[in-house]
Motif scaffolding. Structure first.
Motif, short mmCIF file in Angstrom:
data_model
loop_
_atom_site.label_atom_id
_atom_site.label_comp_id
_atom_site.label_asym_id
_atom_site.label_seq_id
_atom_site.Cartn_x
_atom_site.Cartn_y
_atom_site.Cartn_z
N ASN A 63 0.82 -1.26 -0.15
CA ASN A 63 0.03 -0.16 0.02
C ASN A 63 0.90 1.14 -0.03
N LEU A 64 2.03 1.16 0.89
CA LEU A 64 2.85 2.39 0.71
C LEU A 64 3.29 2.78 -0.62
N ALA A 65 3.70 1.94 -1.35
CA ALA A 65 4.51 2.00 -2.63
C ALA A 65 3.29 2.33 -3.39
N SER A 68 2.15 5.83 -2.80
CA SER A 68 2.84 6.93 -3.16
C SER A 68 2.80 7.25 -4.55
N ALA A 69 2.94 6.22 -5.37
CA ALA A 69 2.90 6.06 -6.77
C ALA A 69 1.95 6.91 -7.27
N LEU A 70 0.77 6.66 -6.86
CA LEU A 70 -0.44 7.38 -7.27
C LEU A 70 -0.65 8.73 -6.66
N ASN A 71 0.21 9.33 -5.94
CA ASN A 71 0.44 10.49 -5.26
C ASN A 71 -0.97 10.83 -4.68
N ARG A 72 -1.55 10.18 -3.73
CA ARG A 72 -2.68 10.37 -2.91
C ARG A 72 -2.19 10.59 -1.35
N GLU A 95 12.96 3.20 3.18
CA GLU A 95 13.48 2.50 1.81
C GLU A 95 12.17 2.05 0.67
N VAL A 96 10.92 2.27 0.98
CA VAL A 96 9.74 2.07 0.16
C VAL A 96 9.93 3.28 -0.45
N GLY A 105 8.94 8.10 -10.11
CA GLY A 105 9.55 9.22 -10.18
C GLY A 105 9.69 10.02 -9.01
N VAL A 106 10.69 10.76 -9.08
CA VAL A 106 11.36 11.70 -7.69
C VAL A 106 10.14 12.46 -7.22
N PRO A 107 9.31 13.14 -7.90
CA PRO A 107 8.22 14.02 -7.35
C PRO A 107 7.39 13.43 -6.49
N ALA A 108 6.92 12.09 -6.75
CA ALA A 108 6.09 11.39 -5.98
C ALA A 108 7.01 10.81 -4.82
#
Length: 127
Positions: A63-65, A68-72, A95-96, A105-108
């Motif tokens: 879920n963390l990954a 984060s990837a979805l930027n929520r 680390e995640v 992506g770095v912004p996420a």
């Protein structure tokens, strides 16, 4: 709605996110949002989190990954607390989020680090 799956989901949801948060979400639901609360509790927490294939700790990592990837950020904040409740350490969370930076992506990753830092500060203030 399958009552057994709902009840299992409610138990898991409370154990991960905290009873206070979950109960407030359900109690504050209105005619517009009540069905969403039932759906999330039954299917997300009961039918999926309640499956035997992965433990809660592993599901929290995933879920963390993904969140984060979805930027929520709102959901990420909630699930960082849940990950801590499931025994994931701050270093593991770091680390995640670093992994997210490389693959999503770095912004996420930067936004996710901001959210994590805020959660850690709030948790430290409680201690």
């Amino acid at each position: 709605m399958d009552r057994e799956t709902y009840d299992k989901g409610l138990e898991i949801r409370r154990s991960v996110l905290g009873a206070e948060y979950v109960d407030a979400s359900i109690n504050n639901a209105d005619d517009f949002t009540r069905d969403l609360q039932d759906l999330v509790t039954t299917y997300c927490w009961g039918a999926v989190w309640g499956r035997p294939g992965l433990d809660k700790r592993t599901r929290s990592f995933l879920n963390l990954a993904m969140i984060s990837a979805l930027n929520r950020p709102h959901e990420l904040k909630l699930h960082i607390r849940g990950a801590l409740n499931n025994g994931i350490t701050r270093d593991e969370i770091k680390e995640v989020l670093l992994q997210v930076g490389i693959y999503c992506g770095v912004p996420a990753s930067i936004d996710s680090f901001r959210v994590a830092r805020a959660v850690f500060e709030e948790e430290d203030a409680k201690a």
